[in-house]
Design an enzyme around this catalytic site. Structure first.
Site, short mmCIF file in Angstrom:
data_model
loop_
_atom_site.label_atom_id
_atom_site.label_comp_id
_atom_site.label_asym_id
_atom_site.label_seq_id
_atom_site.Cartn_x
_atom_site.Cartn_y
_atom_site.Cartn_z
CG HIS A 48 -1.65 1.29 1.44
ND1 HIS A 48 -2.50 1.87 0.52
CD2 HIS A 48 -1.61 2.14 2.51
CE1 HIS A 48 -2.94 3.03 1.01
NE2 HIS A 48 -2.42 3.22 2.21
CG HIS A 72 0.86 6.81 4.47
ND1 HIS A 72 1.32 6.03 3.43
CD2 HIS A 72 -0.40 6.40 4.72
CE1 HIS A 72 0.36 5.20 3.05
NE2 HIS A 72 -0.69 5.40 3.82
CD GLU A 76 -3.80 5.59 11.09
OE1 GLU A 76 -4.89 5.05 10.90
OE2 GLU A 76 -3.33 6.48 10.35
CG ASP A 77 -1.85 1.22 10.69
OD1 ASP A 77 -2.71 1.60 11.51
OD2 ASP A 77 -2.01 1.30 9.46
CG ASP A 139 -3.67 6.96 2.60
OD1 ASP A 139 -3.48 5.74 2.41
OD2 ASP A 139 -4.28 7.42 3.58
CG ASP A 259 -22.58 18.24 -23.32
OD1 ASP A 259 -23.18 17.21 -22.97
OD2 ASP A 259 -22.59 19.29 -22.67
#
Length: 716
Positions: A48, A72, A76-77, A139, A259
């Protein structure tokens, strides 16, 4: 499978070797940190961040952005702290990663609050470094590309959030490629069957119209070549979400849209853009009113292009966009094009104007965040602010201001400066006085008239459309409400203390500080604010301040002078049960959370308050001079006949009073009960109105309304 070496090869086209090595080092760090973690699809998690970095590489972003993309999700993880990233990769990269990271360690009440708090955090990070949002958009784009493994309800929730927020942010920053893909992916997730049908219809139409489109493209290219202009004509088609929006807004089927396909012409320079415009208008007639010059007047996100619509073969319209190669890069990458110049890909500061506009927009977001009452209020302001900009107006000095559709002069004033908005009293549009609430249109020149001491009007909230104006007005009114409640609280406490023979300034040294500490209040204004709102009782507070040993076993009001009413104080409210007017004998009731409520002394509600909560009631007097209207209500028992209401309103108008509301109820076959809510100055003015109404033919009785139970009635 895409690898880090594949990415490094691509980066070699615009980054030096030492920066590529730093990007690879960030990848290996992320790979180790995410070791053992997998995505819902079963792939190793590090695929990812690698994919996010690849999206940024397509935009030729700088090496620090690419490193942040790799890292990134680390904070957080994983168990890697921010300080470790700063030590390994520097403060700039650590700040980017921290800005993109969610507030994962805080428990929120629901997902809406979590989204709002995370957006606030990201906006503050964006104010320090705009690259935060570019990494976040990349992301979100990869997350949208890989929604397939999620539950249908979660897919729809993420897709709606993407449409409401991230696609609009991409549009606001001019990153067209990401905006279009986010919208189409979200559309497919929310309406999969509709998306599939439109996709099939576009493919079928492309086949049936191919020869016609090729003929038009060939004719356009031939015309440009004959004129000696080195320009290239490209065919283009609207994306799925754009087609769907047009079908819904115009209530048409796909076959009625003519269009869907158009052309983009890439010119060598700006002069050639205008020459090309003349050539295409000579080859095909232009549709009146469908020409837009975004080169002379760029959009707020920096987008520049000429747009025109032509009558093509068989009369169907052809949309044509004309721009230079740099403008095309700007249209696709928006503020990300700023880093092409930083990376040495162009000798001109491409996207620099867009970058400055983006910084100004983020600065406005920070101001909105500062003025918003809560994170949920802030996110609503941001969503409103992200609707497409639509009109261009001019300042008296000729500067261009871009505002949303239906924006008013008040929106314009706040766009110029918050202080201008707060003090505006009138406006001139094209040199003529006009209403502040009138919607503006493109091309108008707007001049704001200000006055010292002027303040925002709460009624402005009913017509302003920009987030900055709405947040600034609400912030001022909230601040004013607190100021007024503090002022009222000071008067109430001073009155209560005077009954004990002392004043606020004469309290024993340290007594107020000790009291604030006991009640866990930060300062005296917090205490006065609570008293003014009715959340604290001034009498009991005064007793405790005078003698901390006093008990509260006797709620009887001490003898005290009456308090003068200040009708301009927002913490003062006039009861609708009895409609008090200047000249009436009145008493006040401290209503928790609302402040001081003024009642007529004979009001049943006021008598009930006095019996039950005497310590929250106080004597009031009207000031000697007043210059405003107050509501009052009358009940008329009158014979039913044609033209009755017209005569009533005419008599009221001739008495210099205003009608706020009329309600009529049939009493029986002969009589009607008319309830009038009027705006009058005082009891004397009301008496004049009553005298005029007594002359109405068929009137049997007229009374002033007080504590009348609500009855079913028909509003007129």
């Amino acid at each position: 499978m895409f690898t880090i070496d594949d990415l490094a090869d691509r980066l070699g086209s615009y980054l030096p070797d030492d920066e590529i090595r730093q990007v690879k080092r960030a990848f290996y760090f992320a790979e180790q940190a995410h070791d053992g973690q997998r995505r819902r699809s079963g792939e190793p998690y590090v695929t990812h961040p690698l994919a996010v970095a690849n999206i940024l590489a397509n935009m030729h972003m700088d090496h620090q952005s690419l490193m942040a993309a790799m890292l990134h999700d680390v904070i957080e993880d994983t168990h890697v702290p921010r300080d470790a990233l700063a030590k390994q990769f520097g403060e700039d990269v650590a700040n980017l990663v921290d800005g993109v990271s969610k507030l994962a360690k805080i428990a929120f009440q629901d997902k809406a609050v979590a989204q709002a708090e995370n957006l606030q955090k990201m906006v503050l990070a964006m104010s320090r470094d705009i690259r935060v949002i570019i990494v976040k958009l990349a992301d979100r784009l990869h997350n949208m590309r890989t929604l397939g493994s999620l539950r249908p309800d979660k897919k729809r929730r993420i897709a709606r959030e993407t449409l409401e927020l991230y696609a609009r942010i991409a549009s606001r920053l001019g990153i067209n490629t990401i905006q279009i893909e986010l919208e189409d992916l979200a559309f497919k997730a929310i309406h999969p069957m509709r998306a599939e049908r439109i996709q099939r219809a576009v493919a079928a139409a492309r086949g049936t119209r191919r020869s016609m489109m090729q003929n038009i493209q060939h004719r356009l290219q031939e015309g440009l070549d004959d004129a000696g202009l080195q320009s290239k004509v490209h065919g283009r088609q609207k994306h799925l979400m754009s087609i769907y929006r047009k079908m819904r807004s115009k209530q048409r089927s796909f076959n009625e849209l003519m269009d869907v396909f158009g052309f983009r012409i890439i010119a060598q320079n700006i002069d050639d853009c205008y020459r090309i415009l003349g050539i295409v208008h000579r080859l095909y007639k232009p549709v009146p009113g469908r020409f837009k010059d975004y080169i002379a007047i760029p959009k707020a996100n920096g987008y520049q292009s000429l747009h025109t619509t032509l009558f093509g073969l068989n009369g169907f319209p052809i949309e044509v966009q004309i721009r230079t190669r740099d403008m095309d890069t700007m249209a696709n990458n928006g503020i990300a094009a700023h880093w092409l110049y930083k990376a040495g890909q162009t000798d001109r500061p491409l996207g620099d104007g867009s970058h400055a506009r983006a910084q100004e927009w983020v600065k406005n977001l920070v101001e909105i965040q500062r003025n918003a009452g809560s994170s949920l209020e802030f996110i609503e302001h941001v969503k409103n602010d992200l609707f497409p900009d639509d009109i261009y107006v001019f300042t008296p000095k000729g500067h261009i201001m871009e505002l949303p559709h239906n924006a008013t002069a008040v929106d314009f004033a706040y766009a110029v400066h918050t202080d201008i908005g707060n003090s505006c009293i009138a406006c001139r549009i094209n040199r003529h006085l006009a209403s502040l609430s009138a919607p503006l249109t493109s091309g108008q020149t707007v001049e704001i008239i200000t006055a010292p001491g002027a303040t925002p009007n709460i009624n402005w909230l009913s017509f302003v459309v920009t987030a900055k104006a709405r947040a600034s007005i609400r912030h001022y009114l909230k601040h004013q409400e607190r100021s007024d409640s503090v002022q009222l609280g000071r008067r109430l406490l001073s009155k209560a203390l005077s009954a004990f023979g002392t004043r606020l300034e004469e309290l024993p040294p340290g007594r107020m500080e000790a009291f604030l500490h006991e009640e866990q209040l930060e300062n005296v204004d917090d205490l006065l604010h609570a008293i003014g709102l009715g959340n604290r009782i001034s009498y009991s507070t005064a007793r405790r301040l005078v003698d901390e040993q006093m008990t509260l076993d006797n709620p009887t009001l001490p003898q005290q002078d009456a308090l003068e009413i200040n009708p301009h104080n927002v913490a003062v409210h006039f009861a609708r049960c009895c409609y008090p007017l200047p000249g009436d004998e009145v008493i006040g009731h401290i209503n928790a959370g609302r402040g001081l409520e003024v009642h007529r002394r004979e009001c049943q509600q006021a008598q009930k308050f006095y019996r039950r909560e005497a310590d929250q009631c106080l004597a009031l007097v009207w000031p000697n001079t007043l210059d405003e209207d107050f509501p009052s209500a009358l009940r008329l028992d009158v014979a039913t006949r044609r033209g009755l209401l017209a005569e009533l309103t005419e008599r009221i108008d001739s008495s210099d009073a205003d009608v706020e509301q009329i309600r009529i109820q049939e009493h029986d076959a002969r009589l009607s009960v008319v309830t009038l809510t009027l705006a009058v100055r005082d009891r004397v003015h009301l008496a004049r109105v009553i005298k005029r109404l007594r002359g109405v033919p068929g009137l049997e009785r007229i009374t002033r309304v007080i504590n009348t139970p609500a009855a079913p009635s028909t509003p007129v």
